[in-house]
Design an enzyme around this catalytic site. Structure first.
Site: not given
Ligand code: DX5
Ligand code: ZN
Length: 215
Positions: A7, A32, A34, A36, A65, A67, A136, A174
């Site tokens: 990620s 990956h 993320d 947000m 991904h 969010m 998740m 994840d």
């Molecule tokens: C959290 C993200 C993850 C995050 C995971 O909302 O969707 O992808 O990067 O981080 P770690 O592996 O540090 O828990």
């Molecule tokens: Zn993620």
């Protein structure tokens, strides 16, 4: 063999080229990403201008991904990145079947993500239409959080649902993936591991990727 999707959230944002060059050289399978929006989750990460810059230099398939609320609205923008996988939250899509169709029509693989409190059985009538389910294993919004133990049971339940419906969906997890949780997740039936801080927090991230790929 396990598919590994590091990620970018845990990378050095002041030097993304260096971290993406490392990923390009590494045994990582996907990247990956993320996204947000500060509404669906209580944090904001990065948006399309950053994703476009990353897409230009990243040689690995992009695993996006989202969010965010109303993720279907951005299908064409995700497609324009050349993304391999577009992943939307079940909780953000009142018309999930339509959203999945739109993603497929755009030529991408379609994933659906469940928050920790959302039960696996809500997927009963969509499981045959999706290419991947992302469970998740922390509450979405931040990297570096503690793994929710109940997730192991959830992976097993999802595996049963997939087998009983002859779905081809992959199981991705994840959040909180590390030396302790990764082997247990793989044993429970996970196909794709996302790892942020465990990869980028390592002294030698390339070695750590190799270690996770060896599971
Ligand atoms: C959290 C993200 C993850 C995050 C995971 O909302 O969707 O992808 O990067 O981080 P770690 O592996 O540090 O828990
Ligand atoms: Zn993620």
């Amino acid at each position: 063999m396990i598919t590994l999707s590091p990620s970018l959230l845990a990378a050095d944002f002041a030097n993304l080229t260096k971290d993406i060059d490392m990923l390009n050289r590494s045994e990582a399978d996907w990247l990956h990403l993320d996204v947000m929006d500060g509404v669906f989750v209580p944090n904001i990460s990065f948006g399309f201008p950053v994703l476009q810059a990353v897409a230009k230099i990243c040689k690995k398939p992009l695993d996006v991904h989202l969010m965010i609320v109303d993720p279907g609205k951005f299908t064409q923008q995700v497609k324009a990145l050349g993304a391999y996988m577009m992943n939307v939250h079940y909780e953000a899509c009142p018309h999930l079947h339509r959203t999945i169709q739109q993603i497929h029509d755009a030529g991408m693989k379609a994933g659906v993500t469940l928050n920790p409190h959302t039960p696996v059985n809500v997927l009963e009538d969509i499981i045959q239409d999706v290419d991947m389910v992302l469970l998740m294993t922390v509450n979405p919004g931040f990297g570096g959080q503690k793994f929710i133990e109940h997730s192991i049971q959830k992976v097993k339940k999802l595996k049963q649902l997939i087998q009983s419906t002859e779905s081809h969906a992959l199981i991705q997890v994840d959040g909180g993936v590390n030396h302790d949780t990764a082997p247990r997740l793989v044993a429970a039936g996970v196909d794709v591991l996302v790892a942020g801080s465990y990869v980028f927090g390592a002294e030698n991230p390339e070695e750590r990727i190799k270690e996770l790929k060896g599971l």
